[in-house]
Write an enzyme that holds these catalytic residues in place. Structure first.
Site, PDB file in Angstrom:
ATOM      1  N   SER A   1      57.968  33.960  40.792  1.00 34.10           N
ATOM      2  CA  SER A   1      58.109  35.013  39.784  1.00 34.10           C
ATOM      3  C   SER A   1      56.807  35.796  39.726  1.00 34.10           C
ATOM      4  CB  SER A   1      58.380  34.366  38.425  1.00 34.10           C
ATOM      5  OG  SER A   1      58.212  35.304  37.378  1.00 34.10           O
TER       6      SER A   1
ATOM      7  N   TYR B   1      56.947  27.620  32.145  1.00 32.50           N
ATOM      8  CA  TYR B   1      57.613  28.469  33.147  1.00 32.50           C
ATOM      9  C   TYR B   1      56.567  29.035  34.111  1.00 32.50           C
ATOM     10  CZ  TYR B   1      60.522  32.257  35.027  1.00 32.50           C
ATOM     11  OH  TYR B   1      61.208  33.097  35.861  1.00 32.50           O
TER      12      TYR B   1
HETATM   13  N1  LIG Z   1      65.487  37.368  35.648  1.00 33.33           N
HETATM   14  C1  LIG Z   1      64.199  37.556  35.852  1.00 33.33           C
HETATM   15  O1  LIG Z   1      63.582  38.482  35.293  1.00 33.33           O
HETATM   16  C2  LIG Z   1      63.427  36.654  36.768  1.00 33.33           C
HETATM   17  C3  LIG Z   1      62.132  37.035  37.145  1.00 33.33           C
HETATM   18  C4  LIG Z   1      61.407  36.193  37.977  1.00 33.33           C
HETATM   19  C5  LIG Z   1      61.970  35.025  38.447  1.00 33.33           C
HETATM   20  N2  LIG Z   1      63.229  34.688  38.072  1.00 33.33           N
HETATM   21  C6  LIG Z   1      63.763  33.434  38.593  1.00 33.33           C
HETATM   22  O2  LIG Z   1      64.951  33.693  39.306  1.00 33.33           O
HETATM   23  C7  LIG Z   1      65.749  32.493  39.342  1.00 33.33           C
HETATM   24  C8  LIG Z   1      67.161  32.837  38.932  1.00 33.33           C
HETATM   25  O3  LIG Z   1      67.155  33.252  37.591  1.00 33.33           O
HETATM   26  P1  LIG Z   1      68.135  34.353  36.988  1.00 33.33           P
HETATM   27  O4  LIG Z   1      67.298  35.475  36.538  1.00 33.33           O
HETATM   28  O5  LIG Z   1      69.257  34.589  37.913  1.00 33.33           O
HETATM   29  O6  LIG Z   1      68.598  33.599  35.653  1.00 33.33           O
HETATM   30  P2  LIG Z   1      70.003  32.926  35.280  1.00 33.33           P
HETATM   31  O7  LIG Z   1      69.766  32.226  34.008  1.00 33.33           O
HETATM   32  O8  LIG Z   1      71.057  33.968  35.355  1.00 33.33           O
HETATM   33  O9  LIG Z   1      70.240  31.887  36.472  1.00 33.33           O
HETATM   34  C9  LIG Z   1      69.639  30.613  36.548  1.00 33.33           C
HETATM   35  C10 LIG Z   1      70.657  29.659  37.089  1.00 33.33           C
HETATM   36  O10 LIG Z   1      70.051  28.369  37.251  1.00 33.33           O
HETATM   37  C11 LIG Z   1      70.995  27.400  36.840  1.00 33.33           C
HETATM   38  N3  LIG Z   1      70.343  26.147  36.437  1.00 33.33           N
HETATM   39  C12 LIG Z   1      69.657  25.886  35.295  1.00 33.33           C
HETATM   40  N4  LIG Z   1      69.259  24.611  35.268  1.00 33.33           N
HETATM   41  C13 LIG Z   1      69.712  24.034  36.415  1.00 33.33           C
HETATM   42  C14 LIG Z   1      69.624  22.738  36.958  1.00 33.33           C
HETATM   43  N5  LIG Z   1      69.001  21.730  36.303  1.00 33.33           N
HETATM   44  N6  LIG Z   1      70.205  22.512  38.162  1.00 33.33           N
HETATM   45  C15 LIG Z   1      70.835  23.496  38.813  1.00 33.33           C
HETATM   46  N7  LIG Z   1      70.960  24.755  38.355  1.00 33.33           N
HETATM   47  C16 LIG Z   1      70.396  25.012  37.165  1.00 33.33           C
HETATM   48  C17 LIG Z   1      71.725  28.038  35.669  1.00 33.33           C
HETATM   49  O11 LIG Z   1      72.960  27.394  35.441  1.00 33.33           O
HETATM   50  C18 LIG Z   1      71.848  29.472  36.135  1.00 33.33           C
HETATM   51  O12 LIG Z   1      73.057  29.708  36.820  1.00 33.33           O
HETATM   52  C19 LIG Z   1      65.056  31.510  38.390  1.00 33.33           C
HETATM   53  O13 LIG Z   1      64.263  30.611  39.142  1.00 33.33           O
HETATM   54  C20 LIG Z   1      64.171  32.417  37.556  1.00 33.33           C
HETATM   55  O14 LIG Z   1      63.066  31.728  37.034  1.00 33.33           O
HETATM   56  C21 LIG Z   1      63.977  35.477  37.249  1.00 33.33           C
END
Ligand SMILES: NC(=O)c1ccc[n+]([C@@H]2O[C@H](COP(=O)([O-])OP(=O)(O)OC[C@H]3O[C@@H](n4cnc5c(N)ncnc54)[C@H](O)[C@@H]3O)[C@@H](O)[C@H]2O)c1
Length: 283
Positions: A145, A158
């Protein structure tokens, strides 16, 4: 590594596949001809997503990334089903469940749970997938991230995890160099998915904090499809670092200068101090 990596016919395992970035990436990879192994916590959400694709090209398996044995079992099932695994996308992630908190005020179990999913979850996924990925000269891709280089105040477990998985990816890439397999780190900027709801309107003080600490151009959320497009391009060229949207690239490149400057600003801003105290006391 001059030759392009063709995604057509490759088998890609995605954790957190039904989330915003996971699902958009699954669709983008599928369009490029990849076969998908979709994994996430809820079978129901997995079935919904899998229904979008040709059943011959998708396998949907529940997986909690906090379970090392289950992570290995999913890789075995992938190989049994598709005969191979080429790419593992360690993407599952969580942040605070309800309210943001400081290191002093947060629930201890929640702090450790976030690190268990966001750091150890990534480790378990890549450790399980590595033998197959190495055999097929494939790729490991880790979702870090912008929080790996932006100050993680009121988001510490995080941000600490995201900085740690960045190093996991860099170390793995160096360890795989010369073997034909590779590892990459994905750095999404703020993307409109459920994980950002608290910081973008869901929690008034957290949202005000983001507004106070970041210039408007960086605060603008992108759609997960933009991250997925960058991911596909990065996998095709085996890029070490995939930073999307591109507006975050200068900050990453200049982090040695920008991080102390932004930390100094956080030291001095009374408005930010007030917002942090507010978050701390409203836990
Ligand atoms: N959305 C943003 O702004 C952003 C920015 C930087 C990084 N990220 C990273 O991108 C990745 C995806 O996030 P997103 O934005 O799609 O959010 P999201 O919440 O839509 O997706 C996260 C997914 O991870 C799954 N999850 C949670 N705990 C879990 C576990 N113990 N085992 C398996 N799956 C699990 C959830 O069910 C969900 O489907 C994450 O690692 C997040 O930290 C997101």
């Amino acid at each position: 590594m001059g030759k392009k990596y063709d995604l057509n016919g490759k088998v890609v395992l995605i954790t957190g596949a039904t989330g915003g970035i996971g699902a958009a990436s699954a669709r983008a990879l599928y369009t490029k001809g990849a076969n998908l192994v979709l994994t996430d916590l809820s079978q129901q959400s997995l079935d919904l997503l899998a229904a979008e694709f040709d059943p011959a090209r998708v396998l949907a398996l529940p997986l909690d990334v906090t379970d090392a044995a289950a992570s290995k079992a999913v890789v075995l099932q992938t190989v049994e089903h598709f005969g191979r695994l080429d790419i593992a996308f360690a993407n599952a992630g969580i942040a605070w469940r309800n309210n943001p908190a400081t290191i002093a005020s947060c629930d201890e179990a929640e702090f450790e749970k976030i690190i268990d999913v966001d750091l150890f979850g990534v480790w378990r996924t890549l450790r399980a997938a590595l033998p197959e990925v190495q055999r097929n000269h494939g790729q490991i891709i880790i979702t870090s991230s912008i929080y790996s280089f932006v100050n993680g105040m009121v988001n510490a477990p995080y941000a600490a995890s995201k900085a740690a998985v960045e190093m996991l990816g860099r170390a793995l890439r160096a360890e795989l160099a010369g073997t034909g397999a590779s590892a990459s780190v994905l750095y999404p900027g703020w993307t409109a998915t459920p994980i950002t709801e608290l910081a973008f309107g869901g929690h008034a003080t957290a949202s005000e904090l983001i507004e106070s600490a970041f210039p408007a151009v960086l605060r603008k959320q992108v759609q997960p499809e933009e991250i997925a497009t960058a991911l596909v391009a990065g996998l095709t060229t085996r890029s070490a670092a995939i930073i999307a949207p591109a507006r975050w690239k200068p900050l990453s490149m200049l982090r040695g200068v920008m991080s102390p400057l932004s930390d100094a600003l956080l030291d001095r801003s009374e408005k930010i101090h007030r917002l942090v105290r507010n978050i701390e006391s409203n836990r």
